[in-house]
Design a protein around this motif. Structure first.
Motif, mmCIF file in Angstrom:
data_model
loop_
_atom_site.group_PDB
_atom_site.id
_atom_site.type_symbol
_atom_site.label_atom_id
_atom_site.label_comp_id
_atom_site.label_asym_id
_atom_site.label_seq_id
_atom_site.Cartn_x
_atom_site.Cartn_y
_atom_site.Cartn_z
ATOM 1 N N PHE A 156 7.625 43.772 72.557
ATOM 2 C CA PHE A 156 8.164 43.163 71.351
ATOM 3 C C PHE A 156 7.578 43.794 70.090
ATOM 4 C CE2 PHE A 156 8.705 40.044 67.997
ATOM 5 C CZ PHE A 156 10.035 39.667 68.178
ATOM 6 N N GLU A 157 6.297 44.159 70.136
ATOM 7 C CA GLU A 157 5.667 44.745 68.954
ATOM 8 C C GLU A 157 6.364 46.037 68.539
ATOM 9 O OE1 GLU A 157 2.824 42.120 71.081
ATOM 10 O OE2 GLU A 157 4.170 43.757 71.672
ATOM 11 N N VAL B 150 12.542 47.565 63.948
ATOM 12 C CA VAL B 150 13.471 46.829 63.091
ATOM 13 C C VAL B 150 13.021 46.886 61.632
ATOM 14 C CG1 VAL B 150 14.364 44.527 62.526
ATOM 15 C CG2 VAL B 150 14.331 45.299 64.912
ATOM 16 N N HIS B 151 11.727 46.659 61.393
ATOM 17 C CA HIS B 151 11.228 46.658 60.018
ATOM 18 C C HIS B 151 11.237 48.060 59.413
ATOM 19 C CE1 HIS B 151 10.340 42.458 59.858
ATOM 20 N NE2 HIS B 151 9.467 42.493 60.848
ATOM 21 N N GLY C 141 19.044 48.163 57.705
ATOM 22 C CA GLY C 141 18.684 46.827 58.170
ATOM 23 C C GLY C 141 19.667 46.240 59.164
ATOM 24 N N ILE C 142 19.196 45.247 59.891
ATOM 25 C CA ILE C 142 20.004 44.525 60.866
ATOM 26 C C ILE C 142 20.668 43.337 60.173
ATOM 27 C CG2 ILE C 142 19.921 43.128 62.974
ATOM 28 C CD1 ILE C 142 19.524 46.123 63.461
ATOM 29 N N LEU D 248 15.131 35.788 61.037
ATOM 30 C CA LEU D 248 15.211 35.388 59.635
ATOM 31 C C LEU D 248 14.235 36.184 58.771
ATOM 32 C CD1 LEU D 248 15.525 31.488 59.890
ATOM 33 C CD2 LEU D 248 17.306 33.212 59.968
ATOM 34 N N ARG D 249 13.025 36.373 59.270
ATOM 35 C CA ARG D 249 12.022 37.129 58.501
ATOM 36 C C ARG D 249 12.389 38.604 58.392
ATOM 37 N NH1 ARG D 249 8.752 33.682 61.570
ATOM 38 N NH2 ARG D 249 8.336 35.361 63.076
ATOM 39 N N ALA D 250 13.200 39.084 59.338
ATOM 40 C CA ALA D 250 13.648 40.479 59.306
ATOM 41 C C ALA D 250 14.867 40.654 58.413
ATOM 42 C CB ALA D 250 13.952 40.965 60.718
ATOM 43 N N GLY D 251 15.272 39.583 57.731
ATOM 44 C CA GLY D 251 16.401 39.679 56.821
ATOM 45 C C GLY D 251 17.751 39.596 57.491
#
Length: 315
Positions: free
Chosen positions: A54-55, A61-62, A70-71, A91-94
């Motif tokens: 996941f990391e 993604v970031h 961006g996603i 949500l935090r990833a926009g």
């Protein structure tokens, strides 16, 4: 083009998400799963990045977001107990989230997610595909057009045999899946409220590792229900050699909706893209209902029992 990430790409339901993204004109940019059996991605999105940690997925993604790639949406079909964390990441990833049911296991999780939506300006959408099934919509319309004082009698019996693997997997642990009523039943309860209105009574007759049963009342219906994954619980009237028995009747009349499921995830994704996704407010009643089923005192003598409950109660 709409850009997607997918969490839980090796899961049972993931192919429906891949198909939905493809058929609604989206592009899967990156996927994640702890398991690497994701060859099906090649037939849909062969150029998508994939990670088993996941990391690394999160970093990718970031990094892409900072580069202007961006996603837009994160599809989530991971185990139930991870949904909240994965929606928070989205949500935090926009990005907005499109998450499988049950959206969360605890009512308090919905409050936390509401706060996250407010903080980020992003939205969470739940897959509630039965609300989009033509047969279910037709029944709801029939109920709404009929006598407003009529109370319908409904029987829900869902018997689906599962092997020992089920109990060894995350699905076999209540703190991860929410138990039988949550993992298997939540979309049926949502469907019932969609058709018959708000839940007004909730009595639990049986609650075990492999089965659950009870009695529900909605604004326009009385519901006897039983769910089981134990093949020994199959009703005596199940045809020989058949390992599942699914039945929903309304006033004795069978509702046939086993067909037509193939494209409902695609319809769900399109619903979200059109701005009509099912948000936290829509999901809350069914999460409250299954939370009660998990914790309520058993009252087998109260309310009406489902006619196929005898084997379940007996062992």
């Amino acid at each position: 083009m709409t850009n997607y990430a997918l969490i839980g790409a090796a899961g049972y339901i993931a192919p429906r998400h891949l198909k939905a993204i493809k058929e609604t004109g989206g592009d899967l940019r990156v996927a994640y799963d702890v398991n690497d059996s994701v060859g099906i991605m090649d037939s849909h999105f062969p150029d998508a990045a994939f990670f088993t940690e996941f990391e690394q997925f999160e970093t990718h993604v970031h990094t892409q977001r900072r580069a202007g790639n961006g996603i837009d949406y994160v599809g989530i079909c991971s185990p139930n107990y991870l949904h909240k964390a994965h929606m928070g990441f989205a949500l935090r990833a926009g990005a907005d989230a499109i998450c499988e049911k049950p959206l969360v296991l605890h009512v308090s999780d919905l409050d936390d997610l509401e706060a996250m939506e407010a903080e980020t300006g992003k939205r969470i959408n739940s897959i509630l595909q039965l609300r989009l099934h033509p047969a279910i919509i037709a029944l709801r319309d029939k109920v709404r057009a009929g006598d407003p004082d009529k109370i319908y009698d409904v029987d829900l019996g869902y018997f689906t045999s599962r092997g020992a693997w089920y109990h060894a997997s995350w699905k076999g642990f209540d703190h991860k899946s929410g138990g039988i009523a949550t993992n298997i039943g939540v979309h049926f309860y949502d469907m019932l409220s969609f058709i018959f209105g708000p839940n007004t009574a909730n009595i639990v007759h049986h609650r075990g590792l492999d089965a659950a049963a009870g009695y529900l009342e909605f604004e326009r219906a009385r519901v006897r229900w039983v769910l089981s994954i134990n093949r020994n619980h199959l009703p005596a009237h199940t045809p020989a050699g058949q390992t599942t028995h699914r039945s929903i009747t309304v006033d004795g009349e069978e509702i046939e909706f086993s067909g037509g499921f193939t494209d409902l995830h695609t319809a769900s994704y399109q619903n979200v893209l059109d701005g009509n996704g099912y948000g936290l407010d829509v999901v809350r009643p069914s999460i409250e209902l299954v939370s009660h089923i998990r914790h309520a005192a058993l009252e087998p003598g109260k309310g009406e029992q489902h006619p196929d409950i005898k084997k379940v109660i007996g062992g």
